[in-house]
Design a protein around this motif. Structure first.
Motif, short mmCIF file in Angstrom:
data_model
loop_
_atom_site.label_atom_id
_atom_site.label_comp_id
_atom_site.label_asym_id
_atom_site.label_seq_id
_atom_site.Cartn_x
_atom_site.Cartn_y
_atom_site.Cartn_z
N LYS A 10 0.83 -1.21 0.00
CA LYS A 10 0.00 0.00 0.00
C LYS A 10 0.87 1.26 0.00
CE LYS A 10 -3.54 2.22 2.82
NZ LYS A 10 -4.34 2.13 4.03
N GLU A 11 2.01 1.19 0.69
CA GLU A 11 2.92 2.33 0.81
C GLU A 11 3.92 2.39 -0.34
OE1 GLU A 11 2.53 0.05 3.34
OE2 GLU A 11 1.10 1.21 4.53
N ASN A 12 3.70 1.62 -1.40
CA ASN A 12 4.52 1.62 -2.62
C ASN A 12 5.94 1.11 -2.46
OD1 ASN A 12 2.39 2.47 -4.17
ND2 ASN A 12 2.97 4.62 -4.11
N LEU A 36 3.69 2.48 -11.23
CA LEU A 36 2.93 2.87 -10.05
C LEU A 36 2.23 4.22 -10.22
CD1 LEU A 36 5.26 1.68 -7.16
CD2 LEU A 36 3.22 0.57 -8.08
N ASP A 37 2.84 5.13 -11.00
CA ASP A 37 2.19 6.41 -11.26
C ASP A 37 0.90 6.22 -12.04
OD1 ASP A 37 4.21 7.82 -9.99
OD2 ASP A 37 5.37 8.08 -11.83
N GLU A 40 -1.76 4.72 -9.66
CA GLU A 40 -2.35 5.75 -8.79
C GLU A 40 -3.32 6.65 -9.57
OE1 GLU A 40 -2.08 5.92 -5.53
OE2 GLU A 40 -0.67 4.25 -5.47
N GLU A 41 -2.98 6.96 -10.80
CA GLU A 41 -3.84 7.79 -11.64
C GLU A 41 -5.16 7.08 -11.92
OE1 GLU A 41 -3.44 9.02 -16.19
OE2 GLU A 41 -1.82 9.82 -14.95
N ILE A 43 -6.52 4.64 -10.11
CA ILE A 43 -7.27 4.48 -8.86
C ILE A 43 -8.01 5.77 -8.53
CG2 ILE A 43 -7.05 4.20 -6.36
CD1 ILE A 43 -4.75 2.28 -6.89
N SER A 44 -7.34 6.90 -8.68
CA SER A 44 -7.99 8.18 -8.34
C SER A 44 -9.11 8.49 -9.33
CB SER A 44 -6.98 9.31 -8.31
OG SER A 44 -6.42 9.52 -9.58
N VAL A 73 -5.35 -3.96 -8.45
CA VAL A 73 -5.28 -3.41 -7.09
C VAL A 73 -6.28 -4.15 -6.22
CG1 VAL A 73 -5.53 -1.35 -5.67
CG2 VAL A 73 -4.62 -1.15 -7.95
N LYS A 77 -5.51 -1.96 -1.15
CA LYS A 77 -4.58 -1.10 -1.90
C LYS A 77 -3.22 -1.74 -2.19
CE LYS A 77 -7.12 2.80 -1.86
NZ LYS A 77 -8.46 2.28 -1.85
N LYS A 79 -0.88 -3.59 -4.70
CA LYS A 79 -0.88 -3.56 -6.17
C LYS A 79 -0.12 -4.75 -6.72
CE LYS A 79 -0.46 1.24 -5.21
NZ LYS A 79 -0.23 1.03 -3.80
#
Length: 139
Positions: A10-12, A36-37, A40-41, A43-44, A73, A77, A79
């Motif tokens: 979760k904390e990458n 990972l970027d 995150e994009e 997921i948001s 995911v 959270k 991944k």
């Protein structure tokens, strides 16, 4: 089949990364890290939608010249990233989904182990065996 499989906390930070051509291991670490970027994009973007039922499978994150990177995911959270060779055109989307499902089920088994501390690196032989079955054979 996959050339690299990674489980990211979760904390990458990586809980597990395995790649088949070990001479390219650093390249695969970089590929997973840059994906990972995109994760995150996505997921948001899903979080902003009205529907509460979230799709765990993120699909193709991005293609490169040599590889295609797929993401998944969990509800907690964590991944999963699978990198496959671009030249493998026979691999369909539903096969990638089933690979992620098998990986998620095996990860759940690892987390249910009372001797495993959540957040530690994954060192399960059973999990490693499942991942080995998904990897490209180098024979």
């Amino acid at each position: 089949m996959a050339v690299c499989i990674a489980v990211i906390a979760k904390e990458n930070y990586p809980l597990y990364i395995r790649s088949v051509p070990t001479q390219n291991e650093l390249k695969f670490h970089y590929t997973v890290h840059t994906s990972l970027d995109v994760v995150e994009e996505k997921i948001s973007a899903v979080g902003k939608s009205i529907s509460d039922q979230r799709e765990l499978y993120l699909g193709l994150l991005y293609p490169t010249e040599d590889y295609k990177v797929y993401g998944y995911v969990t509800n907690s959270k964590v991944k999963f990233v699978i990198v496959v060779d671009s030249s493998n055109t026979s691999l369909r989307d539903n096969e990638i989904r089933s690979m992620f499902r098998k990986l998620h089920n095996s990860f759940t088994d690892v987390m249910c182990n009372p001797f495993h501390n959540p957040g530690d690196l994954i060192q399960s032989k059973a999990f490693d065996g499942i991942v080995s079955g998904m990897m490209v054979s180098t024979a």
